[in-house]
Design an enzyme around this catalytic site. Structure first.
Site, PDB file in Angstrom:
ATOM      1  N   LYS A 260       0.789  -1.208   0.050  1.00 59.46           N
ATOM      2  CA  LYS A 260       0.025   0.034   0.149  1.00 59.46           C
ATOM      3  C   LYS A 260       0.976   1.132   0.058  1.00 59.46           C
ATOM      4  O   LYS A 260       0.566   2.158  -0.654  1.00 59.46           O
ATOM      5  CB  LYS A 260      -0.959  -0.106   1.190  1.00 59.46           C
ATOM      6  N   ASN A 261       1.906   1.381   0.823  1.00 55.94           N
ATOM      7  CA  ASN A 261       2.733   2.738   0.875  1.00 55.94           C
ATOM      8  C   ASN A 261       3.674   2.701   0.086  1.00 55.94           C
ATOM      9  O   ASN A 261       4.420   3.837  -0.055  1.00 55.94           O
ATOM     10  CB  ASN A 261       3.292   2.425   2.180  1.00 55.94           C
TER      11      ASN A 261
ATOM     12  N   ARG B 161      -4.650  10.574   5.221  1.00 57.64           N
ATOM     13  CA  ARG B 161      -3.328  11.579   4.999  1.00 57.64           C
ATOM     14  C   ARG B 161      -2.338  11.527   3.990  1.00 57.64           C
ATOM     15  O   ARG B 161      -2.052  12.384   3.522  1.00 57.64           O
ATOM     16  CB  ARG B 161      -2.538  11.238   6.545  1.00 57.64           C
TER      17      ARG B 161
ATOM     18  N   CYS C 178      -4.074  12.721  13.849  1.00 60.58           N
ATOM     19  CA  CYS C 178      -4.769  11.534  13.791  1.00 60.58           C
ATOM     20  C   CYS C 178      -4.741  10.557  15.009  1.00 60.58           C
ATOM     21  O   CYS C 178      -3.991  10.994  15.942  1.00 60.58           O
ATOM     22  CB  CYS C 178      -4.377  10.956  12.313  1.00 60.58           C
TER      23      CYS C 178
ATOM     24  N   ARG D 272       1.398  14.265  13.617  1.00 60.36           N
ATOM     25  CA  ARG D 272       1.668  14.169  12.329  1.00 60.36           C
ATOM     26  C   ARG D 272       1.829  15.090  11.662  1.00 60.36           C
ATOM     27  O   ARG D 272       1.063  15.564  10.621  1.00 60.36           O
ATOM     28  CB  ARG D 272       1.018  13.212  11.602  1.00 60.36           C
ATOM     29  N   PRO D 273       2.837  16.449  11.890  1.00 64.85           N
ATOM     30  CA  PRO D 273       2.740  17.497  11.000  1.00 64.85           C
ATOM     31  C   PRO D 273       3.475  17.098   9.594  1.00 64.85           C
ATOM     32  O   PRO D 273       3.821  16.104   9.375  1.00 64.85           O
ATOM     33  CB  PRO D 273       3.950  18.278  11.875  1.00 64.85           C
ATOM     34  N   VAL D 274       3.100  18.247   8.935  1.00 62.74           N
ATOM     35  CA  VAL D 274       3.805  18.124   7.466  1.00 62.74           C
ATOM     36  C   VAL D 274       4.695  19.182   7.378  1.00 62.74           C
ATOM     37  O   VAL D 274       4.840  19.560   6.152  1.00 62.74           O
ATOM     38  CB  VAL D 274       2.697  18.081   6.589  1.00 62.74           C
TER      39      VAL D 274
ATOM     40  N   ASP E  22       4.891   0.524  12.113  1.00 65.64           N
ATOM     41  CA  ASP E  22       3.850  -0.255  11.553  1.00 65.64           C
ATOM     42  C   ASP E  22       3.711  -1.618  11.814  1.00 65.64           C
ATOM     43  O   ASP E  22       2.542  -2.379  11.633  1.00 65.64           O
ATOM     44  CB  ASP E  22       3.600  -0.359  10.094  1.00 65.64           C
TER      45      ASP E  22
ATOM     46  N   ILE F  44       8.472   6.659  16.808  1.00 64.37           N
ATOM     47  CA  ILE F  44       8.123   7.305  15.646  1.00 64.37           C
ATOM     48  C   ILE F  44       6.907   8.285  15.928  1.00 64.37           C
ATOM     49  O   ILE F  44       6.818   9.355  15.515  1.00 64.37           O
ATOM     50  CB  ILE F  44       7.780   6.469  14.508  1.00 64.37           C
TER      51      ILE F  44
ATOM     52  N   ARG G  54      -8.613  -0.289   4.826  1.00 64.77           N
ATOM     53  CA  ARG G  54      -7.689   0.707   4.284  1.00 64.77           C
ATOM     54  C   ARG G  54      -6.609   0.007   3.751  1.00 64.77           C
ATOM     55  O   ARG G  54      -5.740   0.692   3.011  1.00 64.77           O
ATOM     56  CB  ARG G  54      -7.284   1.911   5.177  1.00 64.77           C
TER      57      ARG G  54
HETATM   58  N1  EPU Z   1       7.259  14.546  10.864  1.00 67.72           N
HETATM   59  C1  EPU Z   1       7.451  15.660  11.472  1.00 67.72           C
HETATM   60  N2  EPU Z   1       7.425  16.617  10.213  1.00 67.72           N
HETATM   61  C2  EPU Z   1       7.074  16.183   8.889  1.00 67.72           C
HETATM   62  C3  EPU Z   1       7.053  14.726   8.487  1.00 67.72           C
HETATM   63  C4  EPU Z   1       7.137  13.992   9.694  1.00 67.72           C
HETATM   64  O1  EPU Z   1       7.786  16.056  12.314  1.00 67.72           O
HETATM   65  O2  EPU Z   1       6.711  17.070   7.986  1.00 67.72           O
HETATM   66  C5  EPU Z   1       7.369  13.348  11.878  1.00 67.72           C
HETATM   67  C6  EPU Z   1       6.118  12.685  12.251  1.00 67.72           C
HETATM   68  O3  EPU Z   1       5.383  13.227  13.301  1.00 67.72           O
HETATM   69  C7  EPU Z   1       6.709  11.227  12.808  1.00 67.72           C
HETATM   70  C8  EPU Z   1       7.921  10.966  11.929  1.00 67.72           C
HETATM   71  O4  EPU Z   1       8.359  12.411  11.287  1.00 67.72           O
HETATM   72  O5  EPU Z   1       7.146  11.411  14.197  1.00 67.72           O
HETATM   73  C9  EPU Z   1       8.010  10.085  10.787  1.00 67.72           C
HETATM   74  O6  EPU Z   1       6.728  10.395  10.121  1.00 67.72           O
HETATM   75  P1  EPU Z   1       6.886  10.077   8.676  1.00 67.72           P
HETATM   76  O7  EPU Z   1       6.620  11.359   8.007  1.00 67.72           O
HETATM   77  O8  EPU Z   1       7.888   9.228   8.093  1.00 67.72           O
HETATM   78  O9  EPU Z   1       5.361   9.100   8.365  1.00 67.72           O
HETATM   79  P2  EPU Z   1       4.465   9.310   7.120  1.00 67.72           P
HETATM   80  O10 EPU Z   1       5.175   9.439   5.929  1.00 67.72           O
HETATM   81  O11 EPU Z   1       3.386  10.221   7.462  1.00 67.72           O
HETATM   82  C10 EPU Z   1       4.426   6.830   6.405  1.00 67.72           C
HETATM   83  C11 EPU Z   1       3.483   5.724   6.369  1.00 67.72           C
HETATM   84  C12 EPU Z   1       3.152   5.263   7.671  1.00 67.72           C
HETATM   85  C13 EPU Z   1       4.060   4.902   8.602  1.00 67.72           C
HETATM   86  C14 EPU Z   1       5.231   6.079   8.551  1.00 67.72           C
HETATM   87  C15 EPU Z   1       6.478   5.691   9.171  1.00 67.72           C
HETATM   88  C16 EPU Z   1       2.715   6.097   4.106  1.00 67.72           C
HETATM   89  C17 EPU Z   1       1.640   6.407   3.351  1.00 67.72           C
HETATM   90  N3  EPU Z   1       2.651   5.969   5.439  1.00 67.72           N
HETATM   91  O12 EPU Z   1       3.674   7.991   7.103  1.00 67.72           O
HETATM   92  O13 EPU Z   1       2.337   4.070   7.477  1.00 67.72           O
HETATM   93  O14 EPU Z   1       3.748   4.471   9.929  1.00 67.72           O
HETATM   94  O15 EPU Z   1       5.563   6.629   7.410  1.00 67.72           O
HETATM   95  O16 EPU Z   1       7.125   4.386   8.827  1.00 67.72           O
HETATM   96  O17 EPU Z   1       3.839   5.807   3.581  1.00 67.72           O
HETATM   97  C18 EPU Z   1       0.564   2.408   7.791  1.00 67.72           C
HETATM   98  O18 EPU Z   1       0.635   2.228   6.784  1.00 67.72           O
HETATM   99  O19 EPU Z   1      -0.597   2.443   8.803  1.00 67.72           O
HETATM  100  C19 EPU Z   1       1.065   4.068   8.201  1.00 67.72           C
HETATM  101  C20 EPU Z   1       0.659   4.632   9.123  1.00 67.72           C
END
Ligand code: EPU
Length: 424
Positions: free
Chosen positions: A22-23, A92, A116, A121-123, A304, A326, A396
């Site tokens: 999926k990811n 997301r 969530c 989970r900020p961006v 995960d 994480i 999902r």
């Molecule tokens: N983070 C920030 N700022 C950002 C982005 C991330 O502080 O701009 C922090 C997050 O809060 C977290 C860490 O960085 O503490 C890592 O988060 P990451 O961005 O890697 O997570 P993600 O990209 O939102 C993906 C997977 C998740 C998986 C995480 C960690 C996808 C679509 N989602 O999320 O998958 O848990 O990486 O490996 O690829 C799932 O499939 O159930 C799922 C939640």
């Protein structure tokens, strides 16, 4: 709302096939925005998140058809550059259209995802990275707005390694003017799979899968075919199910090299793990033993898989400490496991799990995708009947979960809405 009714206590035995990741499928689908020309994707999992991404791409103007695990995508024109709140709040990963939209069409409006069930989970790194590439980024009325006539290559350092952040910036940089270097990039296999698809389309990317990714921008991308990598988290979930039910489970068409941190821990728990080129088989005929786990960015233990391992440790011999590094809110399954008799204490981002002989079936509520998976595994190993509600989370990300577990001998049924199912 659908629920799963599980009659626990059966040893799972047999062989199943891993679905596509999926990811990996989600960013690959989003990246079809980056160029005209047909892309034919195979091994795309039939899960609700993929359906949502396809819906979003259709809304933006891409033409997409799906048959079984194959998706054909073509993105010749843009109808809209907006990812609306209604879609982003259900998934997301919709944020993944941000980079491709700005890079190819010069503008994007994407709803801010918000918090969530697994944490805040900020961006911010997605946005700061795009700004570094020269985009004008602002937040207005809950929406991210980004604009750039042409992005310019830059050096980007992310304080935290972010999977979708790396993917968003890597996609955007493909069409930027000049060279982009992403430092402290995420090394997850899904990032590597996205990069190999982009390279097939004419992108110039080096180092994907390491913590420094270099992208030399090109004028345009063309179409390409690609087979999505197998889902390591789905594979891992079935392996833990086999171990927890003292069964014998083989997952075919998987990537053992993507699961080393899990197989290492399963072995530490006393589970026999056999690795083939594309298969993993677990056997376990006695109670697993405790082991400590700390989640981290790849190649460390995946967050995960944390909920599924907590379920296993809850019935293991001894005490384990599970540390979640994480996502701060990712212990929601624990209260539900406690209702099944698990002895787990939460201390900050640590869970201290003292294994008990057996869990007992109970009605439990799923809070996110992987928490739900952990509860299903607990139900399969527990005495009596477990009802897992809110299983839309599972849909999902797990393709035909009941069918696959059923094929292994698990007694599991989907109960629709208010309908009641009797399990002998
Ligand atoms: N983070 C920030 N700022 C950002 C982005 C991330 O502080 O701009 C922090 C997050 O809060 C977290 C860490 O960085 O503490 C890592 O988060 P990451 O961005 O890697 O997570 P993600 O990209 O939102 C993906 C997977 C998740 C998986 C995480 C960690 C996808 C679509 N989602 O999320 O998958 O848990 O990486 O490996 O690829 C799932 O499939 O159930 C799922 C939640």
């Amino acid at each position: 709302m659908d629920r799963l009714v599980i009659s626990g206590g059966t040893r799972l035995r047999g062989t199943i096939k891993a679905s596509g990741a999926k990811n990996a499928a989600l960013p690959i689908l989003a990246s079809t925005i980056l160029g005209a020309g047909e892309c034919e994707l195979s091994n795309v999992p039939r899960v609700v998140d993929v359906v949502t991404m396809i819906k979003l791409l259709n809304l933006l103007g891409c033409s997409i058809s799906q048959e079984g695990d194959r998706v054909v995508a073509k993105c010749d024109q843009l109808r809209s550059s907006e990812a609306p709140y209604d879609l982003v709040r259900t998934m997301r990963a919709s944020i993944l259209v941000l980079g491709p939209l700005v890079a190819r069409w010069g503008e994007a409006t994407v709803s801010l995802p918000g918090g969530c069930a697994i944490g805040s989970r900020p961006v911010n790194f997605h946005l700061a990275g795009l700004a570094k590439l020269g985009a004008e980024v602002s937040i207005e009325h809950g929406y991210i707005r980004a604009r750039a006539s042409r992005l310019k290559g830059a050096r980007i350092y992310c304080d935290v390694s972010t999977v979708t952040g790396t993917e968003n910036l890597m996609m955007a940089a493909c069409l930027a003017d000049g060279v982009t270097v992403i430092e402290n990039a995420a090394k997850e296999p899904e990032v590597g799979d996205l990069a190999s698809f982009l390279v097939k389309r004419g992108a110039r990317i080096e180092g994907a899968g390491t913590d420094v990714v270099t992208i030399e921008g090109v004028g345009q991308l063309h179409g390409a075919d690609h087979e999505v990598i197998p889902d390591r988290i789905e594979t891992g979930t079935y392996l833990v199910a086999g171990a927890m039910t003292r069964g014998d489970v083989c997952v075919e068409s998987c990537r053992p090299d993507h699961l080393e941190s899990l197989t290492l821990k399963l072995r530490a728990c006393g589970v026999t793990v056999e690795e083939g080129k594309e298969t993993l088989r677990v056997r376990c005929d006695q109670r697993p033993v405790a082991t400590d786990i700390k989640t981290g960015a790849y190649p460390a233990f995946p967050t995960d898989m944390q909920a599924q391992m907590v379920a296993l440790l809850a019935i293991s011999r001894g005490t384990s400490v599970v540390t979640e590094t994480i996502f701060e809110g990712r212990f929601m399954h624990i209260q539900e496991l406690q209702r099944m008799g698990a002895d787990i204490k939460i201390e900050g981002h640590h869970a201290v799990v003292t294994g008990c002989e057996r869990l007992t079936g109970a009605p439990v509520m799923a809070s996110d995708l992987r928490a739900s998976a952990g509860l299903v595994l607990a139900g399969l190993a527990a005495d009596g009947v477990t009802e897992v509600s809110r299983i839309y989370h599972l849909d999902r990300g797990y393709e035909r979960l009941e069918e696959k577990l059923g094929a292994l001998g698990g007694i599991i049924q989907r109960q629709k809405g208010s309908q009641s199912v009797k399990i002998a």
